[in-house]
Enzyme design. Structure first.
Site, PDB file in Angstrom:
ATOM      1  N   ASP A  91      43.089  41.200  45.340  1.00  0.00           N
ATOM      2  CA  ASP A  91      42.100  40.152  45.075  1.00  0.00           C
ATOM      3  C   ASP A  91      41.437  39.675  46.367  1.00  0.00           C
ATOM      4  OD1 ASP A  91      40.634  38.407  43.575  1.00  0.00           O
ATOM      5  OD2 ASP A  91      42.251  36.962  43.269  1.00  0.00           O
ATOM      6  N   GLY A 151      35.336  39.886  46.800  1.00  0.00           N
ATOM      7  CA  GLY A 151      34.080  39.144  46.679  1.00  0.00           C
ATOM      8  C   GLY A 151      33.980  38.082  47.773  1.00  0.00           C
ATOM      9  N   HIS A 208      34.107  45.300  47.862  1.00  0.00           N
ATOM     10  CA  HIS A 208      34.887  46.291  47.105  1.00  0.00           C
ATOM     11  C   HIS A 208      35.036  47.580  47.919  1.00  0.00           C
ATOM     12  CE1 HIS A 208      34.964  43.624  43.773  1.00  0.00           C
ATOM     13  NE2 HIS A 208      33.696  43.757  43.433  1.00  0.00           N
ATOM     14  N   SER A 226      40.249  44.918  35.568  1.00  0.00           N
ATOM     15  CA  SER A 226      40.928  44.399  34.375  1.00  0.00           C
ATOM     16  C   SER A 226      40.014  44.467  33.163  1.00  0.00           C
ATOM     17  CB  SER A 226      41.363  42.946  34.611  1.00  0.00           C
ATOM     18  OG  SER A 226      40.216  42.106  34.612  1.00  0.00           O
ATOM     19  N   GLU A 257      39.194  42.032  31.523  1.00  0.00           N
ATOM     20  CA  GLU A 257      38.321  40.852  31.653  1.00  0.00           C
ATOM     21  C   GLU A 257      37.169  41.123  32.629  1.00  0.00           C
ATOM     22  OE1 GLU A 257      41.761  40.720  31.742  1.00  0.00           O
ATOM     23  OE2 GLU A 257      41.804  40.029  29.651  1.00  0.00           O
ATOM     24  N   TRP A 259      35.146  43.435  32.696  1.00  0.00           N
ATOM     25  CA  TRP A 259      33.930  43.947  32.034  1.00  0.00           C
ATOM     26  C   TRP A 259      32.898  42.847  31.882  1.00  0.00           C
ATOM     27  CZ3 TRP A 259      33.363  48.908  32.179  1.00  0.00           C
ATOM     28  CH2 TRP A 259      34.449  49.765  32.015  1.00  0.00           C
ATOM     29  N   LEU A 279      54.798  60.462  45.460  1.00  0.00           N
ATOM     30  CA  LEU A 279      54.455  59.084  45.089  1.00  0.00           C
ATOM     31  C   LEU A 279      53.641  59.101  43.799  1.00  0.00           C
ATOM     32  CD1 LEU A 279      53.972  55.994  45.840  1.00  0.00           C
ATOM     33  CD2 LEU A 279      51.922  56.770  47.027  1.00  0.00           C
ATOM     34  N   SER A 312      47.347  37.039  36.058  1.00  0.00           N
ATOM     35  CA  SER A 312      46.093  37.564  35.495  1.00  0.00           C
ATOM     36  C   SER A 312      46.264  38.777  34.572  1.00  0.00           C
ATOM     37  CB  SER A 312      45.115  37.924  36.625  1.00  0.00           C
ATOM     38  OG  SER A 312      44.836  36.800  37.410  1.00  0.00           O
TER      39      SER A 312
HETATM   40  C1  FPP Z   1      39.146  41.733  42.929  1.00  0.00           C
HETATM   41  O1  FPP Z   1      38.412  41.049  43.911  1.00  0.00           O
HETATM   42  C2  FPP Z   1      38.954  43.174  43.081  1.00  0.00           C
HETATM   43  C3  FPP Z   1      38.424  43.998  42.143  1.00  0.00           C
HETATM   44  C4  FPP Z   1      37.999  43.548  40.817  1.00  0.00           C
HETATM   45  C5  FPP Z   1      38.204  45.435  42.423  1.00  0.00           C
HETATM   46  C6  FPP Z   1      39.297  46.085  43.219  1.00  0.00           C
HETATM   47  C7  FPP Z   1      38.962  47.504  43.422  1.00  0.00           C
HETATM   48  C8  FPP Z   1      39.151  48.192  44.568  1.00  0.00           C
HETATM   49  C9  FPP Z   1      39.746  47.611  45.769  1.00  0.00           C
HETATM   50  C10 FPP Z   1      38.761  49.642  44.613  1.00  0.00           C
HETATM   51  C11 FPP Z   1      39.839  50.482  44.042  1.00  0.00           C
HETATM   52  C12 FPP Z   1      39.452  51.920  44.087  1.00  0.00           C
HETATM   53  C13 FPP Z   1      39.977  52.897  43.293  1.00  0.00           C
HETATM   54  C14 FPP Z   1      39.539  54.287  43.466  1.00  0.00           C
HETATM   55  C15 FPP Z   1      40.955  52.613  42.251  1.00  0.00           C
HETATM   56  P1  FPP Z   1      37.316  39.999  43.428  1.00  0.00           P
HETATM   57  O2  FPP Z   1      36.028  40.705  43.267  1.00  0.00           O
HETATM   58  O3  FPP Z   1      37.808  39.304  42.207  1.00  0.00           O
HETATM   59  O4  FPP Z   1      37.296  39.013  44.642  1.00  0.00           O
HETATM   60  P2  FPP Z   1      36.951  37.460  44.597  1.00  0.00           P
HETATM   61  O5  FPP Z   1      38.047  36.806  43.821  1.00  0.00           O
HETATM   62  O6  FPP Z   1      36.960  37.082  46.033  1.00  0.00           O
HETATM   63  O7  FPP Z   1      35.607  37.314  43.959  1.00  0.00           O
END
Ligand code: FPP
Length: 253
Positions: A33, A36, A50, A78, A80, A82, A144, A209
């Site tokens: 997390d 953003g 991301h 997740s 959610e 979407w 793994l 979550s």
């Molecule tokens: C949450 O941060 C993060 C995500 C919803 C996306 C996580 C995905 C990756 C790190 C890429 C993974 C790659 C593969 C190939 C599986 P947020 O956007 O909710 O952050 P915020 O809470 O600061 O807004």
């Protein structure tokens, strides 16, 4: 005295060799997390966060392998999620596609097995197919297991498992009284995996979550303020170190 020495040790730089002297968790799950917020702090679009998050994920997977961790489950998107703006969702889907495509060779070289967990039907076909190809190619790998939770929701996973159990009862494959925890666990996406020993969440949020609600019944929890793109080797080793000093009683004394 014990607490004092623990406080001292938490400040020192940890090494992989040191961590490996004590048992490491077999299964680590992670809620990545803060992408953003990482981007917003720099005046960048969320997708830049991301993309940086992918670097942390690659790094952490490599470290899992170095430490001898056998299962790693990453909450990548997740059910959610979407509901996020269309641009962010399509950007993330493209990022998943590109990452699997560009990393597959490395994944194979490192004997990593990819498993997609979540509601596959809702994932765009192009992305889903790429993951499914990766699953087939890496099927026999056993250094793994890397579970990618994508379009994943734990409550939905549990409901699906209940439905499967009902069908099996109706087909006389099992009697109601014989349904136990072991049987039920095998109906979940994470079948064949031991439950996570350690669950990590980054970015200073203290929530689960809708992630692995059944599976984390006895997991140790570790929360850090660090945003996911800033999650370094040192941070991961600190989390494992903290786990190594927990007293796991599983309800016993
Ligand atoms: C949450 O941060 C993060 C995500 C919803 C996306 C996580 C995905 C990756 C790190 C890429 C993974 C790659 C593969 C190939 C599986 P947020 O956007 O909710 O952050 P915020 O809470 O600061 O807004």
């Amino acid at each position: 005295m014990k607490i004092f020495s623990r406080l001292l040790s938490s400040k020192k730089i940890l090494t992989i060799e040191e961590i490996k002297r004590k048992p490491v968790p077999v299964h680590v799950a992670i809620i990545m997390d803060g992408n953003g917020r990482w981007a917003a702090k720099r005046g960048l679009p969320r997708l830049a966060g991301h993309k940086e998050g992918v670097k942390s994920l690659k790094n952490t997977v490599r470290l899992c392998s170095d430490l001898g961790i056998k299962y790693f489950t990453a909450y990548s998107f997740s059910n959610e999620n979407w509901r996020r703006p269309v641009d962010e969702v399509s950007g993330l889907m493209e990022l998943f596609f590109e990452t699997v495509s560009s990393e597959l060779e490395e994944i194979v070289k490192n004997d990593v097995k990819i498993v997609l967990i979540g509601n596959r039907k809702s994932i765009p076909l192009k992305v889903r197919k790429r993951f499914e190809e990766a699953e087939i190619i890496t099927e026999k790998n056993d250094n793994l297991v890397l579970n990618i939770a994508l379009s994943y929701g734990s409550r939905q996973e549990i409901i699906e498992a209940v439905k499967k159990a009902c069908i099996n009862i109706r087909n006389n494959e099992i009697e109601i009284d014989n349904i136990d925890e072991k049987y039920f666990s095998e109906l979940l996406f994470t079948k064949n995996n031991p439950d996570p020993d350690l669950l990590i969440r980054t970015s200073g949020e203290f929530r689960i979550s809708n992630f692995l609600l059944w599976q984390i019944a006895y997991s140790e929890l570790y929360f850090t303020e660090t945003l996911w793109p800033d999650f370094t080797d040192e941070e991961f080793l600190k989390a494992i170190h903290s786990y190594q000093y927990r007293n796991r009683r599983f309800g016993k004394i």
